[in-house]
Design a protein around this motif. Structure first.
Motif, short mmCIF file in Angstrom:
data_model
loop_
_atom_site.label_atom_id
_atom_site.label_comp_id
_atom_site.label_asym_id
_atom_site.label_seq_id
_atom_site.Cartn_x
_atom_site.Cartn_y
_atom_site.Cartn_z
N PHE A 8 55.92 46.77 30.58
CA PHE A 8 55.15 46.13 29.52
C PHE A 8 55.06 44.61 29.70
N VAL A 9 55.95 44.04 30.50
CA VAL A 9 55.90 42.59 30.72
C VAL A 9 55.51 42.23 32.15
N THR A 10 55.58 43.18 33.07
CA THR A 10 55.34 42.83 34.48
C THR A 10 53.95 43.18 34.98
N ILE A 11 53.17 43.94 34.22
CA ILE A 11 51.80 44.23 34.68
C ILE A 11 51.02 42.94 34.92
N PRO A 12 51.04 41.96 34.01
CA PRO A 12 50.36 40.69 34.31
C PRO A 12 50.94 39.97 35.52
N ALA A 65 46.70 45.53 42.22
CA ALA A 65 48.12 45.40 41.90
C ALA A 65 48.83 46.74 41.82
N VAL A 66 48.05 47.82 41.64
CA VAL A 66 48.67 49.15 41.60
C VAL A 66 49.44 49.43 42.89
N VAL A 67 49.05 48.77 43.98
CA VAL A 67 49.77 48.93 45.26
C VAL A 67 51.23 48.54 45.09
N GLY A 68 51.50 47.52 44.29
CA GLY A 68 52.88 47.07 44.10
C GLY A 68 53.74 48.12 43.45
N PHE A 69 53.19 48.83 42.45
CA PHE A 69 53.96 49.89 41.80
C PHE A 69 54.18 51.07 42.74
N ASP A 87 40.22 43.33 30.96
CA ASP A 87 39.77 42.57 32.13
C ASP A 87 40.99 41.91 32.75
N TRP A 88 41.23 42.19 34.03
CA TRP A 88 42.45 41.68 34.65
C TRP A 88 42.52 40.16 34.63
N ARG A 89 41.39 39.48 34.51
CA ARG A 89 41.40 38.02 34.49
C ARG A 89 42.06 37.49 33.22
N GLU A 90 41.98 38.28 32.12
CA GLU A 90 42.64 37.87 30.88
C GLU A 90 44.16 37.78 31.06
N HIS A 124 48.02 31.83 27.84
CA HIS A 124 47.92 31.70 26.39
C HIS A 124 47.30 32.94 25.73
N SER A 125 46.98 33.95 26.52
CA SER A 125 46.34 35.14 25.96
C SER A 125 47.37 36.21 25.63
N THR A 126 47.00 37.07 24.68
CA THR A 126 47.86 38.20 24.34
C THR A 126 48.01 39.15 25.53
N ALA A 127 46.97 39.26 26.35
CA ALA A 127 47.03 40.13 27.51
C ALA A 127 48.06 39.68 28.52
N SER A 128 48.45 38.42 28.48
CA SER A 128 49.47 37.90 29.39
C SER A 128 50.88 38.10 28.84
N SER A 129 51.08 37.82 27.56
CA SER A 129 52.43 37.87 26.99
C SER A 129 52.78 39.24 26.42
N SER A 130 51.78 40.00 25.90
CA SER A 130 52.03 41.29 25.25
C SER A 130 50.91 42.25 25.63
N VAL A 131 50.86 42.61 26.90
CA VAL A 131 49.70 43.35 27.42
C VAL A 131 49.55 44.71 26.75
N ALA A 132 50.63 45.40 26.45
CA ALA A 132 50.52 46.71 25.81
C ALA A 132 49.96 46.58 24.41
#
Length: 500
Positions: free
Chosen positions: A34-38, A49-53, A265-268, A273-281
């Motif tokens: 929940f915190v490492t996807i970004p 990035a799915v390659v990393g998982f 959008d992965w760019r978010e 400062h976006s919610t998608a960066s700090s709390s993506v779920a």
């Protein structure tokens, strides 16, 4: 099988397969994905990035097979400590197990501190006006609360982990369900140009960073191995719990990763400062189902974070205990609580280091803590265990092995390559933080501590090596016997010369 106390250890085999798997999965999943996807998207520069998982899953499974063989054959409290003690005693006496415990006292609680960092990040979604100082106080309060929760008998904690495991599964399923109700293949698989350019150096730099983040997300598959003295029928339970947990979490992670990339959008995720960066779920839930469901699932994610830290600290606190009891670490760590039978000083020490790691991560960034803990872990534990499984097959071929690694030695070679990539690229992926140098400094300090300890205890190199092969005379680990793990038998310990 009846409860079998060890008169010296005080541990009782009470944890079965379901609880063991739940402990592993709770520690593996937790707050990590929940915190490492970004972070993974930033490392690769896009939804590739799915390659990393996937790479993390391959490394986790290869290394998990090493843990499965060692954990089944030598099911003692302390995990790697037991394995390294048996494998490296012939050349360097007690140096390697001592160094493992020394480094584990750092990398285990650092790993747990990332869970607390993630807890505060997601709490920020529910409490958007939370200040830096308030977040610090909340994280420290959570750390103290987890230590208090572990201040009890292990079977009570095991029952609690099953409940928290159910919460973890519920939170992940809800996020995945929300993601796939608003899934866009164009977003999930819309790779930028040159995303898979294998000839470009930036791809391999991103791959190394992604592999580090990926294996961090899978860490915890070995938690039950640290609790080998408390596992029922460990020869069967430990391998099954490890392999089942890895395969289950791999499926969950792929669904979560692909679903998230198909919703946002992965760019978010690259905007700090976006919610998608700090709390993506939470961002996925809000976009798919609205603010109310997002708030409710965020609460479940907070509980999941607590579950991962609780189970990790539960297993990790056992590490210094067994070493101290065997006179391979500082003696005060050999004390159990007189009533609840858990290692008091190990729990308190790791709780304190976890608090410090949390503050470091809060005032730098999560990536710094991940790079620090993985480099310290790799240099003594991961690489040493790859060697240990081979050394023990050669030195102790008669050791009872209820489980033998599939396709040996291929998994060992895959694990070796993966750990070397993570370690070799650590400085490049944490510019200015110098994780390699810090890891070497910590190990060097451990060597100095070992020499001071060995001189006081009159151990090698200031005394004879003491070779312990009592485990060779033991029965099947699943037989009815005291639950102390790989213990020696009377007369099995002997002193040999420095060249032994």
């Amino acid at each position: 099988m009846p409860e079998l106390p060890d008169e010296r250890a005080g541990f009782v085999r009470r944890i079965g397969l379901f609880q063991a798997t739940a402990i592993n999965m709770s520690q593996m999943c937790g707050i990590g994905p929940f915190v490492t996807i970004p972070l993974m998207v930033a490392a690769f520069g896009g939804p590739q990035a799915v390659v990393g998982f996937l790479a993390g899953a391959v490394l986790a499974l290869a290394d998990g097979l090493i843990w499965a063989e060692l954990g089944a054959a030598l099911p003692g409290a302390g995990g790697s400590y037991v394995y390294l003690r048996q494998a490296f005693q012939y050349r360097t006496g007690k140096l390697m197990p001592f160094l493992f415990v020394w480094t584990a006292m750092l990398f285990i609680p650092l790993g747990m501190s990332t869970g607390v960092i993630g807890f505060v990040q997601y709490l920020g979604y529910l409490w958007p006006d939370m200040s830096q100082g308030q977040g610090d106080l909340v994280g420290l309060g959570v750390t103290v609360g987890i230590v208090v929760l572990l201040w009890r008998r292990v079977e009570s904690v095991a029952r609690l982990t099953v409940v928290l495991w159910a919460v973890m599964i519920a939170s992940v399923v809800l996020v995945v369900a929300a993601a796939f109700t608003h899934f866009s293949p164009e977003r999930a698989f819309g790779y930028p140009a040159h995303a898979f350019d294998l000839t470009a150096s930036h791809f391999w730099l991103g791959f190394a960073a992604g592999l580090t983040i990926g294996i961090y997300d899978y860490l915890g598959y070995n938690t039950v191995a640290y609790m080998g003295a408390e596992i029922r029928r460990p020869g069967r339970t430990v391998p099954r719990a490890i392999i089942t947990a890895i395969l289950g979490i791999m499926t969950i992670y792929l669904l979560l990763q692909i679903g998230t990339l198909g919703t946002l959008d992965w760019r978010e995720m690259l905007d700090p400062h976006s919610t998608a960066s700090s709390s993506v779920a939470s961002a996925v839930l809000e976009k798919a189902w609205g603010r109310g469901p997002a708030d409710a699932v965020t609460v479940l994610i907070l509980l999941t974070a607590v579950a991962s830290v609780l189970t990790g600290l539960l297993g990790g606190s056992r590490v210094p205990y067994d070493a101290a009891r065997d006179r391979v670490f500082f003696r005060p760590y050999a004390t159990l609580h007189p009533r609840h039978r858990f290692p008091v000083l190990g729990l308190l020490t790791m709780g304190a280091v976890m608090a410090v790691g949390f503050l470091i991560g809060r005032h730098t960034d999560l990536t710094t803590v991940i790079q620090l803990l993985t480099t310290v872990m790799v240099i003594v534990q991961s690489l040493a265990q790859v060697a240990a499984v081979t050394v023990l097959r050669r030195r102790q071929p008669g050791l009872c092995r209820p489980y033998r690694m599939w396709l040996y030695p291929l998994p060992s070679l895959v694990a070796l390559a993966g750990w070397l990539v993570i370690y070799g690229y650590a400085d490049a992926n944490a510019p200015g933080r110098h994780p390699i140098e810090w890891s070497l400094a910590w190990v060097a300090a451990g060597v100095v501590a070992f020499l001071l300890w060995a001189r006081r205890e009159k151990e090698w190199p200031f005394g004879p090596k003491r070779i312990e092969e009592g485990c060779l005379h033991g029965a099947d680990p699943d037989a009815e016997r005291p639950a102390g793990g790989a213990r020696g038998v009377p007369g099995a310990e002997g002193a040999v010369g420095a060249g032994g």
